[in-house]
Structures are given as structure tokens and as C-alpha cells.
Design an enzyme around this catalytic site. Structure first.
Site, PDB file in Angstrom:
ATOM      1  N   ARG A 151       0.800  -1.121   0.122  1.00 41.73           N
ATOM      2  CA  ARG A 151      -0.059   0.071  -0.078  1.00 41.73           C
ATOM      3  C   ARG A 151       0.828   1.240  -0.165  1.00 41.73           C
ATOM      4  O   ARG A 151       2.017   1.199   0.220  1.00 41.73           O
ATOM      5  CB  ARG A 151      -0.824   0.198   1.226  1.00 41.73           C
ATOM      6  CG  ARG A 151      -1.714  -1.105   1.551  1.00 41.73           C
ATOM      7  CD  ARG A 151      -2.575  -1.270   2.582  1.00 41.73           C
ATOM      8  NE  ARG A 151      -3.557  -2.240   2.838  1.00 41.73           N
ATOM      9  CZ  ARG A 151      -3.184  -3.475   3.407  1.00 41.73           C
ATOM     10  NH1 ARG A 151      -1.940  -3.746   3.938  1.00 41.73           N
ATOM     11  NH2 ARG A 151      -4.005  -4.280   3.412  1.00 41.73           N
ATOM     12  N   LYS A 174      -1.818  -2.935   8.058  1.00 43.75           N
ATOM     13  CA  LYS A 174      -2.904  -2.525   8.899  1.00 43.75           C
ATOM     14  C   LYS A 174      -2.756  -3.243   9.997  1.00 43.75           C
ATOM     15  O   LYS A 174      -2.733  -4.478  10.292  1.00 43.75           O
ATOM     16  CB  LYS A 174      -4.229  -2.792   8.050  1.00 43.75           C
ATOM     17  CG  LYS A 174      -4.377  -1.662   7.019  1.00 43.75           C
ATOM     18  CD  LYS A 174      -5.709  -1.741   6.191  1.00 43.75           C
ATOM     19  CE  LYS A 174      -6.062  -1.090   5.210  1.00 43.75           C
ATOM     20  NZ  LYS A 174      -7.304  -1.116   4.407  1.00 43.75           N
ATOM     21  N   HIS A 242      -2.678   2.882  -6.302  1.00 48.01           N
ATOM     22  CA  HIS A 242      -3.171   1.692  -5.451  1.00 48.01           C
ATOM     23  C   HIS A 242      -3.483   0.497  -6.584  1.00 48.01           C
ATOM     24  O   HIS A 242      -3.243  -0.596  -6.126  1.00 48.01           O
ATOM     25  CB  HIS A 242      -4.551   1.932  -4.583  1.00 48.01           C
ATOM     26  CG  HIS A 242      -4.710   0.932  -3.919  1.00 48.01           C
ATOM     27  ND1 HIS A 242      -4.055   0.456  -2.687  1.00 48.01           N
ATOM     28  CD2 HIS A 242      -5.894   0.176  -3.923  1.00 48.01           C
ATOM     29  CE1 HIS A 242      -4.536  -0.410  -2.025  1.00 48.01           C
ATOM     30  NE2 HIS A 242      -5.743  -0.910  -2.556  1.00 48.01           N
ATOM     31  N   ARG A 245      -0.885  -2.070  -6.694  1.00 45.24           N
ATOM     32  CA  ARG A 245      -0.960  -3.347  -5.655  1.00 45.24           C
ATOM     33  C   ARG A 245      -1.961  -4.219  -6.270  1.00 45.24           C
ATOM     34  O   ARG A 245      -1.607  -5.537  -6.171  1.00 45.24           O
ATOM     35  CB  ARG A 245      -1.416  -2.751  -4.322  1.00 45.24           C
ATOM     36  CG  ARG A 245      -1.880  -3.743  -3.200  1.00 45.24           C
ATOM     37  CD  ARG A 245      -1.787  -2.939  -1.857  1.00 45.24           C
ATOM     38  NE  ARG A 245      -2.859  -3.993  -1.137  1.00 45.24           N
ATOM     39  CZ  ARG A 245      -2.474  -4.749  -0.092  1.00 45.24           C
ATOM     40  NH1 ARG A 245      -1.235  -5.040  -0.210  1.00 45.24           N
ATOM     41  NH2 ARG A 245      -3.401  -5.596   0.567  1.00 45.24           N
ATOM     42  N   HIS A 268      -3.821  -9.422   3.901  1.00 49.85           N
ATOM     43  CA  HIS A 268      -5.275  -9.219   3.756  1.00 49.85           C
ATOM     44  C   HIS A 268      -5.627 -10.122   5.365  1.00 49.85           C
ATOM     45  O   HIS A 268      -5.047 -11.206   5.339  1.00 49.85           O
ATOM     46  CB  HIS A 268      -6.075 -10.109   2.903  1.00 49.85           C
ATOM     47  CG  HIS A 268      -6.006  -9.226   1.623  1.00 49.85           C
ATOM     48  ND1 HIS A 268      -6.383  -9.704   0.322  1.00 49.85           N
ATOM     49  CD2 HIS A 268      -5.882  -7.858   1.607  1.00 49.85           C
ATOM     50  CE1 HIS A 268      -6.073  -8.650  -0.591  1.00 49.85           C
ATOM     51  NE2 HIS A 268      -6.093  -7.370   0.025  1.00 49.85           N
ATOM     52  N   TYR A 277      -9.507 -11.477  -6.619  1.00 50.57           N
ATOM     53  CA  TYR A 277      -8.652 -11.517  -7.710  1.00 50.57           C
ATOM     54  C   TYR A 277      -8.556 -12.636  -8.557  1.00 50.57           C
ATOM     55  O   TYR A 277      -8.207 -12.469  -9.842  1.00 50.57           O
ATOM     56  CB  TYR A 277      -7.100 -11.353  -7.023  1.00 50.57           C
ATOM     57  CG  TYR A 277      -6.915 -10.082  -6.531  1.00 50.57           C
ATOM     58  CD1 TYR A 277      -6.670  -8.965  -7.323  1.00 50.57           C
ATOM     59  CD2 TYR A 277      -6.678  -9.848  -5.074  1.00 50.57           C
ATOM     60  CE1 TYR A 277      -6.522  -7.669  -6.431  1.00 50.57           C
ATOM     61  CE2 TYR A 277      -6.436  -8.763  -4.370  1.00 50.57           C
ATOM     62  CZ  TYR A 277      -6.434  -7.610  -5.192  1.00 50.57           C
ATOM     63  OH  TYR A 277      -6.218  -6.522  -4.748  1.00 50.57           O
TER      64      TYR A 277
END
Length: 298
Positions: A151, A174, A242, A245, A268, A277
Site C-alpha cells: 500500500r 494494517k 493503489h 498493488r 489481508h 482477484y
């Protein structure tokens, strides 16, 4: 305790305890401020006492102001987190929030960028920059996002003690979760070229990527550099930082990567976030098939 005190505690919890991004902190605090603006709250017990009915009424008012499904869903998520925090502060169980579903969102497919376009973008931002070192910097950031699936905030959070880069890099994503990602030689070379050209000392705990005056490089500068390159190359508006990514994930999947490995590389929390994806890959194959067989479009 005043409403201002509550909001400051909420801000500190998000920024310090949860280590949320500045953008998320601003959005969550703004949502809390809107909810509490006209309410007589004297402490966390009053906030924690709010139930789904109050949230529905608040969101109905927000919808009347013109916000869409995506904004309403984000606001609900922020407010449920606020109430869960309030209840925990009042002695409740962690994570206890009103049970309420947000509006259904139609998920769009990420639009990947081709490897050739990524290479052209890196060359363009390097050539278009005012100074050689800032061009090398912008190219290095974009190649990190594509080559390591970072990111933009993750790339800009790297510090000088990462140098010299090896075959892998540890990324803090994150929720302060860390993951190990391999680095391609072309990415390492790009970062090394920038580091050698940078006029500022890249100290161990200082930001690796610097702005023109030596401070931390902002996301906006990277976005502007890519926007200029995108326009110069005639690429669609979907070619954003973005999207690099997304392209990293799509191209790895096309090359045979399994979903679990891809999930780990992207950081994730759930496999469901990675499964999108598979739809991108299928959509790409269908587009290629139709281009090769024009009658399929009829």
C-alpha cells in the site's frame, strides 16, 4: 467528561493503541463527532448505551444529506467501533457493538496495469521530475508498490534502517501486522539508486522517502507524479498508485500463485479479500478470448 474529551480519547485510541492511518483516524473521529453532536453525553456509558435504533436514525439523516451506500457503510463501521470502545471503557466485553447490517455494496473489480505500463510509468515519473533524485524517488516508490504489493502508506513508512535492501523486506501493514515480502532485483536497484542520489542523510529511524525539503514524502506527491505519467502515457484514470498493488496480486495469480500465499503477501486479514482477484483473472481471460474471437462480442 465533555464531548470534546470523549472525542480526544477516541482519537488517541485509534492513533496510538490501534495504530490506524491518519486518514482513518480523521474519518472515524468525524463520524463520532456527527453522532454525538446533538446528544447529551457525559461519559462513555452514555455512548455505549446507544443501540441499533439510534444508529439507524442517524444514518437515515445522513442519507437524507446525500451520502451514498459506500459512505453510509463506512460511517456505520466507524460508529459500531466507537460504541464497542465505549462499552469496553464502561466495563463491557471487548468488541460488543450493536448488531446492524450496513447497505449492500456492489464490489467493482480492480483494474490491473500491465507490466509494460508499470515500467513506462516508472520511466516517465523519473524523466518528468524537476530534480533527478525526486524522479528516482517516485519511481522507487511506485516500483515497490507493484513489485512488493505494498500500500502507498506502507511504502512511505519504510525507514533508513531498511538499507541496504536484501532479498526480502518486512512490511508493517494494517493493525500493525507484519509480513515478509520478497523483493525483485529491479525494485532493489531502484531504491538503491534513489538512496545514493538523495541529498538528505537517511538515518536509521527516519523516513526512507523524503520530500523536496527533507521531510517525509507525502502520499499526495506520489499520486500527483503518477497522475502526470498516466496522462502523458494515455492510460485510464483507473491507473492510480493503489492499482499497482492490485496489479501485483493479479499478475501473481495469473502466474500460478495460490490464494493463501497471495493473502500472506498482501497482508489481508481474511481470504475473502484476496478472492476478488480470482474474478479479475477470469475477467482478463474472457477479455482476451473475446479480442481473439470477435464473433463472441455479437
Amino acid at each position: 467528561m465533555t464531548r470534546h474529551d470523549l472525542l480526544e480519547q477516541w482519537r488517541d485510541h485509534l492513533a496510538l493503541a490501534r495504530r490506524r492511518s491518519p486518514h482513518t483516524v480523521r474519518a472515524y473521529v468525524a463520524a463520532a463527532e456527527r453522532l454525538l453532536r446533538d446528544r447529551d453525553v457525559k461519559g462513555w456509558e452514555d455512548v455505549g448505551a446507544l443501540e441499533a435504533r439510534a444508529l439507524r436514525a442517524h444514518l437515515a439523516a445522513r442519507r437524507a444529506e446525500g451520502i451514498g451506500n459506500a459512505s453510509a457503510a463506512r460511517e456505520l463501521s466507524a460508529l459500531k467501533a466507537l460504541i464497542a470502545f465505549a462499552r469496553e471503557q464502561s466495563g463491557g466485553e471487548p468488541g460488543d457493538a450493536p448488531r446492524m447490517r450496513g447497505p449492500r455494496l456492489k464490489k467493482g473489480l480492480p483494474r490491473p496495469i500491465t507490466p509494460d505500463d508499470v515500467s513506462n510509468i516508472a520511466d516517465m515519473v523519473a524523466a518528468d521530475a524537476k530534480d533527478e533524485w525526486t524522479g528516482l524517488r517516485d519511481a522507487a516508490v511506485l516500483l515497490l508498490m507493484y513489485g512488493a504489493g505494498m500500500r502507498i502508506a506502507e511504502a512511505l513508512s519504510l525507514t533508513g534502517d531498511m538499507l541496504p535492501l536484501g532479498e526480502t523486506v518486512t512490511i508493517t501493514g494494517k493493525g500493525a501486522k507484519q509480513r515478509l515480502v520478497p523483493l525483485l532485483p529491479v525494485v532493489r536497484d531502484a531504491v538503491d539508486a534513489y538512496a545514493k542520489a538523495c541529498p538528505y542523510p537517511l538515518a536509521a529511524k527516519e523516513p526512507l522517502f523524503r520530500g523536496a525539503k527533507g521531510g517525509p514524502l507525502s502520499q499526495g506527491m506520489v499520486q500527483k507524479a503518477m497522475a502526470r505519467a498516466r496522462k502523458a502515457l494515455g492510460l485510464p484514470a483507473s491507473a492510480t498508485p493503489h492499482a499497482l498493488r492490485h496489479s501485483f496480486a493479479t499478475h501473481l495469480l495469473s502466474a500460478g500463485a495460490d490464494l493463501r500465499s497471495l493473502q500472506e503477501l498482501l497482508g489481508h486479514a481474511s481470504l475473502g479479500s484476496t478472492q476478488i482477484y480470482t474474478r479479475v483473472d477470469a475477467a482478463q481471460m474472457l477479455e482476451t478470448y473475446r479480442a481473439a474471437h470477435p464473433r463472441e462480442r455479437d
